[in-house]
Design a protein around this motif. Structure first.
Motif, PDB file in Angstrom:
ATOM      1  N   THR A   1       0.814  -1.215   0.000  1.00  0.00           N
ATOM      2  CA  THR A   1       0.000   0.000   0.000  1.00  0.00           C
ATOM      3  C   THR A   1       0.850   1.268   0.000  1.00  0.00           C
ATOM      4  OG1 THR A   1      -0.109  -0.110   2.430  1.00  0.00           O
ATOM      5  CG2 THR A   1      -1.925  -1.114   1.207  1.00  0.00           C
ATOM      6  N   GLU A   2       2.147   1.136   0.285  1.00  0.00           N
ATOM      7  CA  GLU A   2       3.002   2.321   0.389  1.00  0.00           C
ATOM      8  C   GLU A   2       3.463   2.839  -0.971  1.00  0.00           C
ATOM      9  OE1 GLU A   2       3.600   3.987   3.154  1.00  0.00           O
ATOM     10  OE2 GLU A   2       2.319   2.587   4.240  1.00  0.00           O
ATOM     11  N   HIS A   3       3.875   1.937  -1.856  1.00  0.00           N
ATOM     12  CA  HIS A   3       4.389   2.346  -3.164  1.00  0.00           C
ATOM     13  C   HIS A   3       4.410   1.129  -4.090  1.00  0.00           C
ATOM     14  CE1 HIS A   3       8.170   0.321  -2.177  1.00  0.00           C
ATOM     15  NE2 HIS A   3       8.131   0.941  -1.007  1.00  0.00           N
TER      16      HIS A   3
ATOM     17  N   HIS B   1      -0.657  -1.723  -8.518  1.00  0.00           N
ATOM     18  CA  HIS B   1      -0.335  -0.315  -8.805  1.00  0.00           C
ATOM     19  C   HIS B   1      -0.097  -0.080 -10.298  1.00  0.00           C
ATOM     20  CE1 HIS B   1       0.047   0.868  -4.583  1.00  0.00           C
ATOM     21  NE2 HIS B   1       0.614  -0.303  -4.388  1.00  0.00           N
TER      22      HIS B   1
ATOM     23  N   TYR C   1      -6.179   2.493  -4.915  1.00  0.00           N
ATOM     24  CA  TYR C   1      -6.612   3.885  -4.784  1.00  0.00           C
ATOM     25  C   TYR C   1      -6.664   4.347  -3.329  1.00  0.00           C
ATOM     26  CZ  TYR C   1      -7.881   3.052  -9.621  1.00  0.00           C
ATOM     27  OH  TYR C   1      -7.836   2.728 -10.954  1.00  0.00           O
TER      28      TYR C   1
ATOM     29  N   ASP D   1      -4.656   6.078  -1.692  1.00  0.00           N
ATOM     30  CA  ASP D   1      -4.207   7.460  -1.535  1.00  0.00           C
ATOM     31  C   ASP D   1      -5.010   8.457  -2.376  1.00  0.00           C
ATOM     32  OD1 ASP D   1      -2.205   6.706   0.236  1.00  0.00           O
ATOM     33  OD2 ASP D   1      -0.777   6.323  -1.371  1.00  0.00           O
ATOM     34  N   ASP D   2      -6.007   7.949  -3.088  1.00  0.00           N
ATOM     35  CA  ASP D   2      -6.840   8.823  -3.924  1.00  0.00           C
ATOM     36  C   ASP D   2      -8.296   8.592  -3.525  1.00  0.00           C
ATOM     37  OD1 ASP D   2      -8.171  10.252  -5.852  1.00  0.00           O
ATOM     38  OD2 ASP D   2      -6.999   9.492  -7.542  1.00  0.00           O
ATOM     39  N   LYS D   3      -8.713   9.263  -2.460  1.00  0.00           N
ATOM     40  CA  LYS D   3     -10.026   9.009  -1.876  1.00  0.00           C
ATOM     41  C   LYS D   3     -11.168   9.336  -2.830  1.00  0.00           C
ATOM     42  CE  LYS D   3      -8.334   7.636   2.058  1.00  0.00           C
ATOM     43  NZ  LYS D   3      -6.962   7.365   1.679  1.00  0.00           N
TER      44      LYS D   3
END
Length: 339
Positions: A146-148, A181, A202, A204-206
C-alpha cells in the motif's frame, strides 16, 4: 508467518478465488483455469541457509499450491508481500528448483524400489529415463503493498553486475509478478480480489476510490466476511459490525454468510476523518492562542513552547489557555501548568 500472510493464505484456500487470481494475473481475465480443475498440492519447506544471529535454518515459504491439468501452480504470499522483497527472485528460484528436485527424488525412489535399471547405466546414475518429464511449475508473486509500487528486481539479470558481453552466457530468470499499482482497472477479476486490489490501488486517492465504489455499489455493499477481513488487514480499512448488510440475521440467506457494506464503512470513515480534522484545527488554534498570550509577557522558553506544541489533548489546552490569560508572567503560567 505474519497475520497478513495468514489471511492471504486462507483466502486463496478457496479454489474459486485461486482460479480468479491466476486468470486475472497471468491470463488477463481469460477464464483459462476453472476452479473444479484444481487439485490439492503441498506447500514447501525451504532451506535458506544459516543467517547471522538466527538459530532458524529452515523457513516455511508460505505458498498456496494447486495442481492444474498436470501443472503445479504456486501463488506466493511469502512473509507478507505487502512490502518489497528485493531478493524475491532468489526465493522464487529456490522454491521452483526444490519443486523440481522433489519430483526427481520421487521418480528416483520409485525406480530404485522397483529395481528398474541395471547398475552402471545412464538411467541408473540419473535416477530416471531420458523420456521422463517433470510437472511444470508456475510461480506467481502477488504484491499487496500500500506504500508504493513494486520497485524490486523482476529478473535475475537485474540483480547481477553484468555487462552486455557476458549477458548471453548467464541464464536469466523472470519473476511472474502482479502489482495492482500497475493497473487502472480490475475487470479481469470476478471475486472479492477485485475489491481488494481497487482499495489498495486507490488508497491514496479518496475521490477516485469513492467513484469506484459508487460505480460498483452492488459489489461493495455486499462484501463477504473473508474479503472484509483481508481488506482490514492488508488495506487497513476498518469495517465494523454495524456495517453488516441488513438481511435476516445479518446474513446472505442463499449462502448463509454475513455480508458487509463497505460503502457505509467508507462513508463513516470519511465522516470520522472530517471530525478528526475539525478537532485537529481546534488544537492548533488553541496552541496559537496560548503562545501569543505568553509572548505578551516576555520571552517563551523552548521547553515551554515545545510542551504547548506537542500537547494533543484539547481539554488540557483549554485549561492551559485559562492559565495563560490569568498569568502575569511566563514563569507564573509554567508554575500553574506544572512545568
Amino acid at each position: 508467518m505474519g497475520i497478513s500472510d495468514e489471511y492471504q493464505f486462507d483466502y486463496l484456500d478457496d479454489n474459486v478465488r485461486f482460479a480468479d487470481q491466476v486468470n486475472g494475473a497471468l491470463f488477463h481475465g481469460r477464464q483459462v483455469v476453472a476452479p473444479d480443475e484444481l487439485e490439492e498440492a503441498d506447500a514447501q519447506a525451504v532451506y535458506l541457509g544459516k543467517e547471522a544471529g538466527s538459530r532458524e535454518n529452515f523457513k516455511t515459504v508460505v505458498d498456496k499450491a494447486r495442481m492444474w491439468k498436470g501443472r503445479l501452480i504456486h501463488i506466493l504470499a511469502v512473509e507478507n508481500q505487502t512490502y518489497v522483497d528485493y531478493h524475491m527472485i532468489l526465493r522464487n528460484m529456490l522454491v521452483e528448483s526444490l519443486s523440481y528436485h522433489k519430483q526427481w527424488k520421487q521418480k528416483k525412489m520409485f525406480h530404485d524400489r522397483e529395481r528398474h535399471f541395471d547398475r552402471g547405466t545412464d538411467a541408473f546414475l540419473s535416477g530416471m529415463t531420458k523420456d521422463e518429464k517433470f510437472v511444470p511449475v508456475i510461480m506467481l508473486v502477488v504484491y499487496y503493498g500500500t506504500e508504493h509500487p513494486w520497485d524490486g528486481a523482476r529478473c535475475l539479470h537485474d540483480l547481477l553486475e553484468l555487462d552486455d558481453e557476458m549477458k548471453e552466457y548467464v541464464t536469466n530468470y523472470k519473476l511472474n509478478l502482479y502489482d495492482c499499482h500497475e493497473h487502472d482497472t480490475f475487470d479481469e477479476y470476478h471475486t472479492g480480489l477485485r475489491q481488494l486490489f481497487e482499495v489498495v490501488r486507490y488508497a491514496d486517492d479518496k475521490e477516485k476510490l469513492k467513484r469506484v465504489m459508487e460505480e460498483n455499489r452492488n459489489a461493495y455493499s455486499s462484501i463477504d466476511h473473508d474479503t472484509k477481513e483481508l481488506l482490514e488487514v492488508v488495506a487497513k480499512v476498518k469495517v465494523p459490525e454495524r456495517c453488516v448488510v441488513g438481511t435476516e440475521g445479518g446474513k446472505d440467506m442463499e449462502h448463509n454468510e454475513k455480508k458487509y457494506d463497505v460503502c457505509k464503512a467508507w462513508a463513516d470513515w470519511r465522516l470520522e476523518g472530517v471530525e478528526e480534522g475539525k478537532i485537529e484545527g481546534k488544537i492548533e488554534e488553541r496552541q496559537m492562542m496560548i503562545l501569543e498570550q505568553l509572548e505578551d509577557y516576555g520571552e517563551v522558553s523552548e521547553e515551554i513552547r515545545n510542551k504547548v506544541v506537542q500537547e494533543r489533548n484539547i481539554d488540557v489546552l483549554k485549561k492551559w489557555n485559562k492559565f495563560a490569560v490569568k498569568a502575569e508572567t511566563v514563569e507564573e503560567f509554567a508554575l500553574q501548568a506544572g512545568f
